[in-house]
Design an enzyme around this catalytic site. Structure first.
Site, PDB file in Angstrom:
ATOM      1  N   LYS A 120       0.824  -1.206   0.000  1.00 53.24           N
ATOM      2  CA  LYS A 120       0.000   0.000   0.000  1.00 53.24           C
ATOM      3  C   LYS A 120       0.859   1.258   0.000  1.00 53.24           C
ATOM      4  O   LYS A 120       0.640   2.184  -0.787  1.00 53.24           O
ATOM      5  CB  LYS A 120      -0.937   0.014   1.207  1.00 53.24           C
ATOM      6  CG  LYS A 120      -1.925   1.183   1.201  1.00 53.24           C
ATOM      7  CD  LYS A 120      -2.791   1.206   2.436  1.00 53.24           C
ATOM      8  CE  LYS A 120      -2.035   1.774   3.614  1.00 53.24           C
ATOM      9  NZ  LYS A 120      -2.884   1.997   4.801  1.00 53.24           N
ATOM     10  N   ASP A 138      -6.700   1.255   0.898  1.00 49.40           N
ATOM     11  CA  ASP A 138      -6.760   1.415   2.354  1.00 49.40           C
ATOM     12  C   ASP A 138      -8.172   1.039   2.824  1.00 49.40           C
ATOM     13  O   ASP A 138      -8.969   0.495   2.056  1.00 49.40           O
ATOM     14  CB  ASP A 138      -6.400   2.844   2.762  1.00 49.40           C
ATOM     15  CG  ASP A 138      -7.441   3.864   2.327  1.00 49.40           C
ATOM     16  OD1 ASP A 138      -8.356   3.504   1.549  1.00 49.40           O
ATOM     17  OD2 ASP A 138      -7.360   5.019   2.764  1.00 49.40           O
TER      18      ASP A 138
END
Length: 213
Positions: A120, A138
């Site tokens: 991420k 997220d």
């Protein structure tokens, strides 16, 4: 969600906010990297408060290493997991100096080798710092993708894989930020603000907070 609806979904988000930006404050790719590492399980607002003074005295790996872990820890102590994060910031700064000439690498593999940097974080850096059409999933993006039917999946990886396939190329560069901001301010976790949602008629969420025609 049907392809035509996906196209319209992003067209409306783009119309509402043509140039979406990260809400993390940074001055260069290095400070962006540090900010994203610090943002894990923390809010952007909280990270910005902690890094405002830090980045004034250390906006590059050499300066950060010179500060030392104790000083970095003191600056970020208001952020969750601050001890581990401070250690990661120092160690990743050392690696940048040792292996990358003090520069943030543009390859995913190199980024993910850094302490505190997962997929991420790497996606955020590649997207924001280097303009790569990556999508960092997220909690907001995961929720919006599943709730709306845009890219449902049981894992972060599954949602990212679907988004990469379904997001039209014309919207892929900014898709990451449109979805985050939509999830943060409109399609909120506890009670989505459907009354002001620009894509409500395209959304498959059955428990909408307003009735649709």
């Amino acid at each position: 969600m049907k392809r035509a609806n996906i196209e319209e979904f992003f067209r409306r988000l783009a119309e509402r906010d043509p140039e979406p930006k990260t809400e993390l404050e940074y001055v260069n790719p290095y400070t962006l990297l540090v900010a994203v590492v610090l943002s894990a399980q923390a809010t952007d607002v909280g990270v910005n408060k902690a890094t405002k003074a830090l980045f004034k005295i250390a906006d590059n790996p050499a300066a950060m290493v010179a500060l030392g872990e104790a000083t970095v820890r003191d600056h970020v102590k208001t952020i969750g997991l601050y001890k581990t994060k401070a250690a990661n910031v120092i160690r990743l700064s050392e690696i940048l100096l040792q292996k990358h000439g003090g520069q943030v690498p543009r390859k995913r593999e190199d980024l993910e080798e850094l302490p505190g940097v997962g997929r991420k974080t790497a996606n955020v850096v590649l997207n924001v710092a280097f303009g790569e059409p990556t999508i960092a999933v997220d909690t907001h993006i995961f929720r919006v993708s599943n709730r709306t039917g845009l890219a449902p999946g049981k894992t972060v990886e599954a949602v990212e894989e679907k988004l990469v396939k379904v997001v039209p190329k014309a919207y892929r560069l900014h898709a990451h930020h449109w979805l985050i901001l939509h999830g943060r301010y409109i399609c909120k976790a506890r009670k989505p603000d459907c009354a002001v949602c620009s894509v409500i008629d395209l959304c498959a969420y059955e428990a909408k907070t307003v009735l649709t025609a």
